[in-house]
Design a protein around this motif. Structure first.
Motif, PDB file in Angstrom:
ATOM      1  N   GLN A 133      32.987  38.241  43.788  1.00 33.59           N
ATOM      2  CA  GLN A 133      33.518  39.567  43.471  1.00 33.59           C
ATOM      3  C   GLN A 133      32.999  40.607  44.465  1.00 33.59           C
ATOM      4  O   GLN A 133      31.874  40.510  44.952  1.00 33.59           O
ATOM      5  CB  GLN A 133      33.141  39.960  42.043  1.00 33.59           C
ATOM      6  CG  GLN A 133      33.723  38.994  41.006  1.00 33.59           C
ATOM      7  CD  GLN A 133      33.320  39.319  39.586  1.00 33.59           C
ATOM      8  OE1 GLN A 133      32.456  40.152  39.333  1.00 33.59           O
ATOM      9  NE2 GLN A 133      33.949  38.646  38.625  1.00 33.59           N
ATOM     10  N   PRO A 164      39.676  50.482  34.115  1.00 33.30           N
ATOM     11  CA  PRO A 164      40.890  50.124  34.858  1.00 33.30           C
ATOM     12  C   PRO A 164      41.412  51.266  35.714  1.00 33.30           C
ATOM     13  O   PRO A 164      41.377  52.427  35.310  1.00 33.30           O
ATOM     14  CB  PRO A 164      41.883  49.751  33.762  1.00 33.30           C
ATOM     15  CG  PRO A 164      41.379  50.422  32.526  1.00 33.30           C
ATOM     16  CD  PRO A 164      39.897  50.504  32.658  1.00 33.30           C
ATOM     17  N   PHE A 171      44.498  40.441  34.531  1.00 32.12           N
ATOM     18  CA  PHE A 171      43.164  40.405  33.935  1.00 32.12           C
ATOM     19  C   PHE A 171      43.262  40.417  32.416  1.00 32.12           C
ATOM     20  O   PHE A 171      44.194  40.988  31.840  1.00 32.12           O
ATOM     21  CB  PHE A 171      42.321  41.614  34.364  1.00 32.12           C
ATOM     22  CG  PHE A 171      42.220  41.811  35.849  1.00 32.12           C
ATOM     23  CD1 PHE A 171      41.971  40.737  36.691  1.00 32.12           C
ATOM     24  CD2 PHE A 171      42.359  43.073  36.409  1.00 32.12           C
ATOM     25  CE1 PHE A 171      41.873  40.910  38.055  1.00 32.12           C
ATOM     26  CE2 PHE A 171      42.257  43.262  37.776  1.00 32.12           C
ATOM     27  CZ  PHE A 171      42.020  42.178  38.602  1.00 32.12           C
ATOM     28  N   TYR A 173      41.554  41.915  28.897  1.00 29.28           N
ATOM     29  CA  TYR A 173      41.042  43.253  28.590  1.00 29.28           C
ATOM     30  C   TYR A 173      40.034  43.187  27.445  1.00 29.28           C
ATOM     31  O   TYR A 173      40.026  42.242  26.660  1.00 29.28           O
ATOM     32  CB  TYR A 173      42.186  44.191  28.191  1.00 29.28           C
ATOM     33  CG  TYR A 173      43.018  44.690  29.363  1.00 29.28           C
ATOM     34  CD1 TYR A 173      42.920  46.007  29.805  1.00 29.28           C
ATOM     35  CD2 TYR A 173      43.899  43.851  30.026  1.00 29.28           C
ATOM     36  CE1 TYR A 173      43.685  46.472  30.862  1.00 29.28           C
ATOM     37  CE2 TYR A 173      44.668  44.296  31.087  1.00 29.28           C
ATOM     38  CZ  TYR A 173      44.560  45.617  31.500  1.00 29.28           C
ATOM     39  OH  TYR A 173      45.312  46.073  32.563  1.00 29.28           O
ATOM     40  N   LYS A 197      45.581  38.354  28.844  1.00 26.91           N
ATOM     41  CA  LYS A 197      46.338  39.063  29.870  1.00 26.91           C
ATOM     42  C   LYS A 197      47.649  39.588  29.285  1.00 26.91           C
ATOM     43  O   LYS A 197      48.421  38.824  28.719  1.00 26.91           O
ATOM     44  CB  LYS A 197      46.629  38.135  31.046  1.00 26.91           C
ATOM     45  CG  LYS A 197      45.382  37.635  31.764  1.00 26.91           C
ATOM     46  CD  LYS A 197      45.729  36.620  32.840  1.00 26.91           C
ATOM     47  CE  LYS A 197      44.471  36.077  33.509  1.00 26.91           C
ATOM     48  NZ  LYS A 197      44.773  35.046  34.521  1.00 26.91           N
ATOM     49  N   TRP A 214      38.866  46.255  31.821  1.00 24.53           N
ATOM     50  CA  TRP A 214      39.126  44.929  32.361  1.00 24.53           C
ATOM     51  C   TRP A 214      37.946  44.008  32.052  1.00 24.53           C
ATOM     52  O   TRP A 214      36.784  44.410  32.137  1.00 24.53           O
ATOM     53  CB  TRP A 214      39.308  44.986  33.872  1.00 24.53           C
ATOM     54  CG  TRP A 214      40.597  45.611  34.310  1.00 24.53           C
ATOM     55  CD1 TRP A 214      41.756  45.739  33.597  1.00 24.53           C
ATOM     56  CD2 TRP A 214      40.861  46.199  35.593  1.00 24.53           C
ATOM     57  NE1 TRP A 214      42.709  46.368  34.355  1.00 24.53           N
ATOM     58  CE2 TRP A 214      42.197  46.657  35.578  1.00 24.53           C
ATOM     59  CE3 TRP A 214      40.099  46.371  36.750  1.00 24.53           C
ATOM     60  CZ2 TRP A 214      42.784  47.277  36.677  1.00 24.53           C
ATOM     61  CZ3 TRP A 214      40.677  46.993  37.842  1.00 24.53           C
ATOM     62  CH2 TRP A 214      42.005  47.441  37.809  1.00 24.53           C
ATOM     63  N   ASN A 215      38.241  42.771  31.728  1.00 27.96           N
ATOM     64  CA  ASN A 215      37.206  41.768  31.491  1.00 27.96           C
ATOM     65  C   ASN A 215      36.892  41.074  32.812  1.00 27.96           C
ATOM     66  O   ASN A 215      37.682  40.270  33.301  1.00 27.96           O
ATOM     67  CB  ASN A 215      37.674  40.754  30.445  1.00 27.96           C
ATOM     68  CG  ASN A 215      36.619  39.710  30.127  1.00 27.96           C
ATOM     69  OD1 ASN A 215      35.489  39.777  30.619  1.00 27.96           O
ATOM     70  ND2 ASN A 215      36.969  38.740  29.311  1.00 27.96           N
ATOM     71  N   ALA A 216      35.743  41.387  33.392  1.00 29.87           N
ATOM     72  CA  ALA A 216      35.355  40.833  34.689  1.00 29.87           C
ATOM     73  C   ALA A 216      34.495  39.585  34.554  1.00 29.87           C
ATOM     74  O   ALA A 216      34.026  39.045  35.559  1.00 29.87           O
ATOM     75  CB  ALA A 216      34.606  41.892  35.501  1.00 29.87           C
ATOM     76  N   TRP A 292      35.687  47.343  41.632  1.00 30.24           N
ATOM     77  CA  TRP A 292      35.545  45.901  41.410  1.00 30.24           C
ATOM     78  C   TRP A 292      36.825  45.207  41.832  1.00 30.24           C
ATOM     79  O   TRP A 292      37.924  45.680  41.536  1.00 30.24           O
ATOM     80  CB  TRP A 292      35.261  45.647  39.936  1.00 30.24           C
ATOM     81  CG  TRP A 292      35.321  44.201  39.522  1.00 30.24           C
ATOM     82  CD1 TRP A 292      34.318  43.283  39.610  1.00 30.24           C
ATOM     83  CD2 TRP A 292      36.435  43.516  38.950  1.00 30.24           C
ATOM     84  NE1 TRP A 292      34.738  42.069  39.119  1.00 30.24           N
ATOM     85  CE2 TRP A 292      36.049  42.192  38.711  1.00 30.24           C
ATOM     86  CE3 TRP A 292      37.740  43.906  38.621  1.00 30.24           C
ATOM     87  CZ2 TRP A 292      36.900  41.243  38.153  1.00 30.24           C
ATOM     88  CZ3 TRP A 292      38.598  42.976  38.076  1.00 30.24           C
ATOM     89  CH2 TRP A 292      38.170  41.649  37.840  1.00 30.24           C
ATOM     90  N   ASP A 293      36.676  44.111  42.543  1.00 26.54           N
ATOM     91  CA  ASP A 293      37.838  43.322  42.942  1.00 26.54           C
ATOM     92  C   ASP A 293      37.426  41.857  42.964  1.00 26.54           C
ATOM     93  O   ASP A 293      36.370  41.519  43.519  1.00 26.54           O
ATOM     94  CB  ASP A 293      38.348  43.749  44.322  1.00 26.54           C
ATOM     95  CG  ASP A 293      39.814  43.377  44.543  1.00 26.54           C
ATOM     96  OD1 ASP A 293      40.135  42.176  44.406  1.00 26.54           O
ATOM     97  OD2 ASP A 293      40.622  44.264  44.855  1.00 26.54           O
ATOM     98  N   ASP A 294      38.228  41.007  42.355  1.00 33.90           N
ATOM     99  CA  ASP A 294      37.895  39.582  42.351  1.00 33.90           C
ATOM    100  C   ASP A 294      38.512  38.837  43.537  1.00 33.90           C
ATOM    101  O   ASP A 294      38.442  37.616  43.611  1.00 33.90           O
ATOM    102  CB  ASP A 294      38.296  38.920  41.037  1.00 33.90           C
ATOM    103  CG  ASP A 294      39.810  38.867  40.835  1.00 33.90           C
ATOM    104  OD1 ASP A 294      40.551  39.542  41.591  1.00 33.90           O
ATOM    105  OD2 ASP A 294      40.266  38.152  39.920  1.00 33.90           O
ATOM    106  N   GLY A 296      41.488  38.022  44.524  1.00 36.55           N
ATOM    107  CA  GLY A 296      42.268  36.908  44.022  1.00 36.55           C
ATOM    108  C   GLY A 296      43.343  36.396  44.946  1.00 36.55           C
ATOM    109  O   GLY A 296      43.826  35.278  44.778  1.00 36.55           O
TER     110      GLY A 296
END
Length: 383
Positions: A133, A164, A171, A173, A197, A214-216, A292-294, A296
Motif C-alpha cells: 500500500q 473516502p 473496496f 466499507y 463492495k 474504506w476498509n483497507a 491511501w492507495d492499494d 491495484g
C-alpha cells in the motif's frame, strides 16, 4: 492454545508509552497483483517493486513507516520470496520471518503471526499492515496507528478505515457507530458493520452520508482477543496455527509447517475474525485522514505518478526510451526498446523482456482476465 476470553476483554486502558511498548507490527506480504502483470509476477510480486518513483519498494516503505512505532516487526511472505524480502529488509530476524509454503489468504497469515506472538508474550498488541500500500503523509498515518494501539489496549480489535475521496466500488466499507471515550484516541468509534463492495449508486450514498470508511484491511488488536475470535469462528484453522506456533522456536518448525500448512482453510481475516467480532461488539475503528492507495492496477500507477513534463505520458523505468506525440497515459519499461506513442489517449504500455502489455487506463482492471487466460493455456513461464 487456551485463551481466557475474560482476560482478553478486560485489559485496562493504559497510557500511550505502556501501550506502545506492547506493540508488535506484522507485514503480510502476499499476493501476486495480477492486475499489474507483466510487471508483477509470481516470482516478483508488486510489493517488491518501486511503483511510485520514490526509490523505495512498497515493502521497504511499509517497514519504514512502522519501525519508529513498533517494538518488533514480523513479515509473513511466500517461501519463494525469502531472498528478495531479506535483501529489502536486512533487519528482519529469522524468528520474525514467516515463510508460507503456499498462499492461504490473510486469516492463516495473520493468525499464525498472532499465535507466535501470543506464545512469546500474551500481552502483545499486534498490528497488521499489508506490504503493498502507498500511504502519506507518514506522520498522519503514524498518529492513526498510535490511536489504534491505545484503543486496542482497552480490549478491542481496531481497524483503521480510510476517509473516502470518491464513490469507489472496488473496496469494502466500514459503517462507523458511536464515538468511544478512549484516552489518547480522540477519533475512536465503534464499528456498526462491515459492508461488502457496493455498486456505484450505493457507494455514492455511502460517501454522501459521511458515516462510511474504506476498509483497507489494517487491524490492530491484543493477540489474545484476535485468537479468541479465530478459535470461536474457525476452530480447525486455529488448532493448526497453534500447532505450528508451538513448534516455531524448535528444530521441528519446518517439518510441522510442511505437514500442517497445506491442510489449513483458505479464508480472509475479515470473515474469520473481523466481521464476527464486530457483531459481538468487539471492533472499533480509527478514521485515517491520510492518502491511501492499494496500487491495484496500472490506472493507480498513473494516478500515483503524475506526468512530470509536457509529454502527457508518465514514464517509469531505469533507462526509458519513450517518444510521445499527442498522447497521454503511462509507460512502464525495463527494456531499452524505443516506445513511440502517437495520437493515443490514456494508453498503458508495460514492456518487459518477455511480455508486452498494451491497454488503456479504463480497462486496467481487465488485465486480471488476461492472466487467468494465460494460466489456463499453461503459459506459466510468463506468470
Amino acid at each position: 492454545m487456551s485463551i481466557d476470553p475474560t482476560a482478553a476483554q478486560s485489559a485496562p486502558s493504559q497510557p500511550s508509552a505502556s501501550a506502545l511498548e506492547r506493540f508488535h507490527a506484522v507485514i503480510p506480504a502476499g499476493g501476486v497483483g495480477t492486475r499489474l502483470w507483466p510487471l508483477s509476477r509470481a516470482a516478483a510480486p508488486k510489493f517488491l517493486h518501486d511503483l511510485t518513483g520514490s526509490g523505495q519498494t512498497l515493502i521497504r516503505a511499509t517497514w519504514d513507516r512502522l519501525a519508529p512505532l513498533a517494538g518488533g516487526i514480523m513479515v509473513v511472505t511466500g517461501r519463494a520470496h525469502e531472498d528478495a524480502v531479506c535483501r529489502q529488509l536486512p533487519d528482519v530476524g529469522a524468528a520474525d520471518l514467516v515463510l508460507e509454503p503456499e498462499p492461504k489468504d490473510s486469516a492463516a497469515a495473520i493468525g499464525l503471526a498472532a499465535a507466535i506472538l501470543w506464545l512469546r508474550d500474551p500481552d502483545t498488541i499486534m498490528g497488521s499492515f499489508a506490504a503493498d500500500q502507498v500511504i502519506g503523509p507518514v506522520d498522519v498515518f503514524q498518529d492513526a496507528v498510535r490511536q489504534a494501539v491505545e484503543t486496542a489496549a482497552t480490549g478491542r480489535i481496531v481497524t483503521i478505515g480510510i476517509t473516502p475521496t470518491h464513490a469507489a466500488t472496488g473496496f469494502g466499507y466500514i459503517r462507523t457507530g458511536r464515538r468511544l471515550s478512549v484516552a489518547g484516541a480522540p477519533d475512536a468509534h465503534d464499528v456498526a458493520a462491515f459492508v461488502e463492495k457496493p455498486d456505484q449508486r450505493v457507494a455514492e450514498r455511502y460517501v454522501a452520508s459521511g458515516r462510511y470508511l474504506w476498509n483497507a484491511g489494517m487491524f490492530v488488536a491484543p493477540v489474545a482477543l484476535m485468537l479468541q475470535h479465530l478459535e470461536a469462528n474457525e476452530p480447525e484453522l486455529h488448532a493448526g496455527l497453534t500447532e505450528i506456533a508451538r513448534a516455531w522456536e524448535t528444530p521441528e518448525r519446518d517439518a510441522v509447517m510442511a505437514r500442517v500448512w497445506p491442510g489449513l482453510k483458505k479464508t480472509a481475516i475479515d470473515y474469520a475474525v473481523a466481521e464476527p467480532a464486530a457483531t459481538a461488539g468487539d471492533v472499533a475503528v480509527i478514521p485515517g485522514a491520510f492518502t491511501w492507495d492499494d496500487v491495484g492496477d496500472f490506472a493507480a500507477i498513473a494516478r500515483l505518478n503524475p506526468v512530470k513534463d509536457g509529454s502527457g505520458v508518465t514514464v517509469i523505468g531505469d533507462t526509458p526510451r519513450v517518444y510521445s506525440d499527442s498522447a497521454t497515459g503511462v509507460v512502464v519499461t525495463d527494456t531499452s526498446r524505443v516506445i513511440a506513442l502517437i495520437g493515443v489517449e490514456d494508453v498503458v504500455v508495460v514492456d518487459t523482456g518477455d511480455a508486452l502489455l498494451v491497454t488503456t487506463t479504463e480497462h486496467a482492471q481487465d488485465v486480471k482476465r488476461t492472466v487467468e487466460s494465460l494460466k489456463a493455456q499453461g503459459a506459466d513461464d510468463v506468470l
